[in-house]
Design a protein around this motif. Structure first.
Motif, PDB file in Angstrom:
ATOM      1  N   GLN A   1      -1.830   2.656  -6.100  1.00 53.85           N
ATOM      2  CA  GLN A   1      -1.571   2.785  -4.663  1.00 53.85           C
ATOM      3  C   GLN A   1      -1.676   1.463  -3.909  1.00 53.85           C
ATOM      4  O   GLN A   1      -1.301   1.398  -2.743  1.00 53.85           O
ATOM      5  CB  GLN A   1      -2.562   3.774  -4.037  1.00 53.85           C
ATOM      6  N   SER A   2      -2.164   0.432  -4.569  1.00 58.88           N
ATOM      7  CA  SER A   2      -2.360  -0.854  -3.906  1.00 58.88           C
ATOM      8  C   SER A   2      -2.112  -1.985  -4.895  1.00 58.88           C
ATOM      9  O   SER A   2      -2.766  -2.055  -5.941  1.00 58.88           O
ATOM     10  CB  SER A   2      -3.796  -0.934  -3.363  1.00 58.88           C
TER      11      SER A   2
ATOM     12  N   ARG B   1       0.837  -1.192   0.000  1.00 54.80           N
ATOM     13  CA  ARG B   1       0.000   0.000   0.000  1.00 54.80           C
ATOM     14  C   ARG B   1       0.879   1.253   0.000  1.00 54.80           C
ATOM     15  O   ARG B   1       1.877   1.312   0.723  1.00 54.80           O
ATOM     16  CB  ARG B   1      -0.906   0.043   1.244  1.00 54.80           C
TER      17      ARG B   1
END
Length: 225
Positions: free
Chosen positions: A147-148, A70
């Motif tokens: 972002q992930s 993350r």
């Protein structure tokens, strides 16, 4: 799943027994339903990024887990799949990723056996697994966004009693080399709860595809020697 079919120095084709053993080492057994270990672990964290282990599942021949990453904020230079390239253990043709940018992951058993994402175990070929004791760490599926991202890994064989050490290093995101220890007992206990669905099935050999049609005349009509 792509695998190398190199059997040995003489490049002899692997035997059916070697291929069966190879598949059992390189991926979870398809005739088993796994048991969840029930553990998660945050193995690296800064103010801007975090790395953790989730979804640990045990089989009779090893265990599987998901590496979850993350980011607090997306980085423009890692858009369009760039973040996943940093954690993936697969090579990307035509794309050179500096070592200091890559997320490095390793595992060490209590008896000293080690494996890491720096070595593609599939490239060794079936003959390299003949002894059955070498520690295997191979990437399975994965993906994500800016972002992930996540990457699933398979580890074989099951760990002996004692600590199972996960080693992480990701200098580009402020994470120096660190260690996180889990206990093999919980993984081995889950493996005892694995359910066999049916006996292992023999591998199906794919038929050789037919050659493409040739013109009836001209240079292309004659097959090469």
């Amino acid at each position: 799943m792509w695998v190398s079919h190199r059997a040995g120095p003489a490049d002899e084709p692997p035997t059916p027994e070697q291929m069966h053993h190879w598949h059992r080492r390189m991926s979870p057994p398809e005739n088993e339903f796994p048991a969840g270990v029930g553990l998660t672990a945050l193995i690296g964290r800064t103010d801007e990024a975090a790395v953790g282990i989730t979804q640990i599942e045990a089989y009779s021949t090893g265990f599987q887990f998901t590496l979850a990453v993350r980011l607090r904020q997306a980085r423009p230079n890692r858009a369009r799949g760039g973040l996943f390239m940093l954690i993936s253990s697969h090579a990307h043709p035509g794309i050179e990723i500096p070592l200091e940018d890559r997320l490095l992951l390793g595992i060490e058993y209590s008896d000293g056996r080690r494996a890491s994402t720096l070595k593609n175990m599939r490239m060794l070929g079936p003959a390299a697994m003949a002894d059955g004791g070498q520690l295997v760490l191979v990437g399975q599926g994965g993906g994500g966004g800016e972002q992930s991202v996540h990457q699933t890994y398979w580890v074989s064989p099951l760990p002996p009693e004692g600590p199972v050490t996960f080693v992480l290093a990701w200098p580009a995101f402020g994470m120096p080399e660190s260690r996180t220890v889990l206990h093999a007992a919980v993984i081995r206990a889950a493996a005892d709860r694995t359910q066999q669905l049916w006996p292992p099935q023999p591998a199906v050999q794919s038929a050789e595809p037919p050659p493409p049609p040739r013109p009836t005349s001209g240079w292309f009509a004659e097959p090469p020697d």
